[in-house]
Scaffold this motif. Sequence first.
Motif, PDB file in Angstrom:
ATOM      1  N   GLN A  18       5.347   6.983   3.981  1.00  0.00           N
ATOM      2  CA  GLN A  18       5.487   6.089   2.835  1.00  0.00           C
ATOM      3  C   GLN A  18       6.168   6.821   1.684  1.00  0.00           C
ATOM      4  O   GLN A  18       5.974   8.024   1.514  1.00  0.00           O
ATOM      5  CB  GLN A  18       4.116   5.575   2.368  1.00  0.00           C
ATOM      6  CG  GLN A  18       3.309   4.845   3.415  1.00  0.00           C
ATOM      7  CD  GLN A  18       3.881   3.480   3.742  1.00  0.00           C
ATOM      8  OE1 GLN A  18       4.585   2.887   2.932  1.00  0.00           O
ATOM      9  NE2 GLN A  18       3.572   2.971   4.927  1.00  0.00           N
ATOM     10  N   PRO A  19       6.952   6.100   0.884  1.00  0.00           N
ATOM     11  CA  PRO A  19       7.544   6.724  -0.300  1.00  0.00           C
ATOM     12  C   PRO A  19       6.445   7.232  -1.235  1.00  0.00           C
ATOM     13  O   PRO A  19       5.468   6.539  -1.474  1.00  0.00           O
ATOM     14  CB  PRO A  19       8.328   5.571  -0.951  1.00  0.00           C
ATOM     15  CG  PRO A  19       8.552   4.575   0.139  1.00  0.00           C
ATOM     16  CD  PRO A  19       7.362   4.691   1.043  1.00  0.00           C
ATOM     17  N   GLY A  20       6.583   8.444  -1.712  1.00  0.00           N
ATOM     18  CA  GLY A  20       5.606   8.993  -2.645  1.00  0.00           C
ATOM     19  C   GLY A  20       4.464   9.734  -1.991  1.00  0.00           C
ATOM     20  O   GLY A  20       3.635  10.326  -2.678  1.00  0.00           O
ATOM     21  N   GLY A  21       4.399   9.705  -0.660  1.00  0.00           N
ATOM     22  CA  GLY A  21       3.334  10.436   0.027  1.00  0.00           C
ATOM     23  C   GLY A  21       2.439   9.530   0.846  1.00  0.00           C
ATOM     24  O   GLY A  21       2.641   8.312   0.913  1.00  0.00           O
ATOM     25  N   ALA A  22       1.454  10.126   1.481  1.00  0.00           N
ATOM     26  CA  ALA A  22       0.541   9.383   2.355  1.00  0.00           C
ATOM     27  C   ALA A  22      -0.143   8.264   1.581  1.00  0.00           C
ATOM     28  O   ALA A  22      -0.547   8.445   0.432  1.00  0.00           O
ATOM     29  CB  ALA A  22      -0.504  10.328   2.942  1.00  0.00           C
ATOM     30  N   PRO A  23      -0.275   7.095   2.189  1.00  0.00           N
ATOM     31  CA  PRO A  23      -0.897   5.959   1.489  1.00  0.00           C
ATOM     32  C   PRO A  23      -2.405   6.096   1.399  1.00  0.00           C
ATOM     33  O   PRO A  23      -3.014   6.942   2.058  1.00  0.00           O
ATOM     34  CB  PRO A  23      -0.515   4.769   2.377  1.00  0.00           C
ATOM     35  CG  PRO A  23      -0.440   5.363   3.758  1.00  0.00           C
ATOM     36  CD  PRO A  23       0.124   6.739   3.569  1.00  0.00           C
ATOM     37  N   VAL A  24      -2.998   5.253   0.571  1.00  0.00           N
ATOM     38  CA  VAL A  24      -4.457   5.116   0.518  1.00  0.00           C
ATOM     39  C   VAL A  24      -4.826   3.949   1.428  1.00  0.00           C
ATOM     40  O   VAL A  24      -4.383   2.816   1.208  1.00  0.00           O
ATOM     41  CB  VAL A  24      -4.941   4.851  -0.915  1.00  0.00           C
ATOM     42  CG1 VAL A  24      -6.450   4.575  -0.920  1.00  0.00           C
ATOM     43  CG2 VAL A  24      -4.616   6.033  -1.820  1.00  0.00           C
ATOM     44  N   LEU A  25      -5.581   4.227   2.471  1.00  0.00           N
ATOM     45  CA  LEU A  25      -6.019   3.197   3.417  1.00  0.00           C
ATOM     46  C   LEU A  25      -7.438   2.783   3.055  1.00  0.00           C
ATOM     47  O   LEU A  25      -8.382   3.575   3.184  1.00  0.00           O
ATOM     48  CB  LEU A  25      -5.960   3.716   4.850  1.00  0.00           C
ATOM     49  CG  LEU A  25      -6.563   2.799   5.925  1.00  0.00           C
ATOM     50  CD1 LEU A  25      -5.823   1.465   5.979  1.00  0.00           C
ATOM     51  CD2 LEU A  25      -6.552   3.486   7.288  1.00  0.00           C
TER      52      LEU A  25
END
Length: 298
Positions: A124-131
Amino acid sequence: MQSIDDVQTALAAQHYVCGRPLATVVFLALRLGRPLFLEGEAGTGKTEIAKAIAAALGRRLIRLQCYEGLDAASAVYEWNFAEQMIAIRAAEAAGGADRDALRSELFTEDYLIERPLLQAMRAQPGGAPVLLIDEIDRTDEPFEAFLLEALSDFQVTIPELGTIAAPEPPIVILTSNRTREVHDALKRRCLYHWVDYPTHAREMEILNARAPEAAETLSREVVAFVQALRTEDLFKRPGVAETIDWAKCLLALDVLELSPEVIADTIGAILKYQDDIQKLQGSEAKRILDEVRAEAVA
């Protein structure tokens, strides 16, 4: 976020007020890359903290809303059957195509509908997402077992495409309202925190952050009244979300202070069950309000 204080400051910037114990477990989850399991009554801010963390870090928030009957296919992916049928009809109209070639074309990522768990495994753009896996207690044990495997290796398998592994593990937050016990095996994979109802002082901080336009006197009465309601024998005690909603309703009505009449008119903002509402009919609301004001004076 390099310290616990940084976590509190970053969350406060997103209008999320939390105590040091919660900030500590959030810091550790981020530092150690461990899933965070938040359990507590509905309306205590478990879902909101995931939103606040995503906003504070500038990451994408991916939410998997759990429900009874949720299965792995619904949580990971499904094939776009409508588009596949159109492709089949088009191939037939063109004079027919080799079955094996057509099959290989149909089961590609062009026809793949990604659901939250698969989305969380993608870069994801900006780094790993929050799931955010919200209300895990609404699912059943087979889904818990699947989730346990997915979160252990941060990968999912699609038979037609193979295994898809996350290039960077997502920040995972699971919530539960404890309508049933979640299996220990899943909890052991996570850092755990019980999100309780806030104290009067903490709830005042929260209300000031989320409804800053409310006058101090009104905010104090609202918080004190809701805190008193939580000591009553109710089917569903109001959470922090209801406190904020009620304050905003009162502001919309230009209410300056509580009265039994105002409480009766707006009680649906804080109580969601008719049995609970009936308990506050007549003189009950006035009794609680009088007790709240007497304690404030004392």
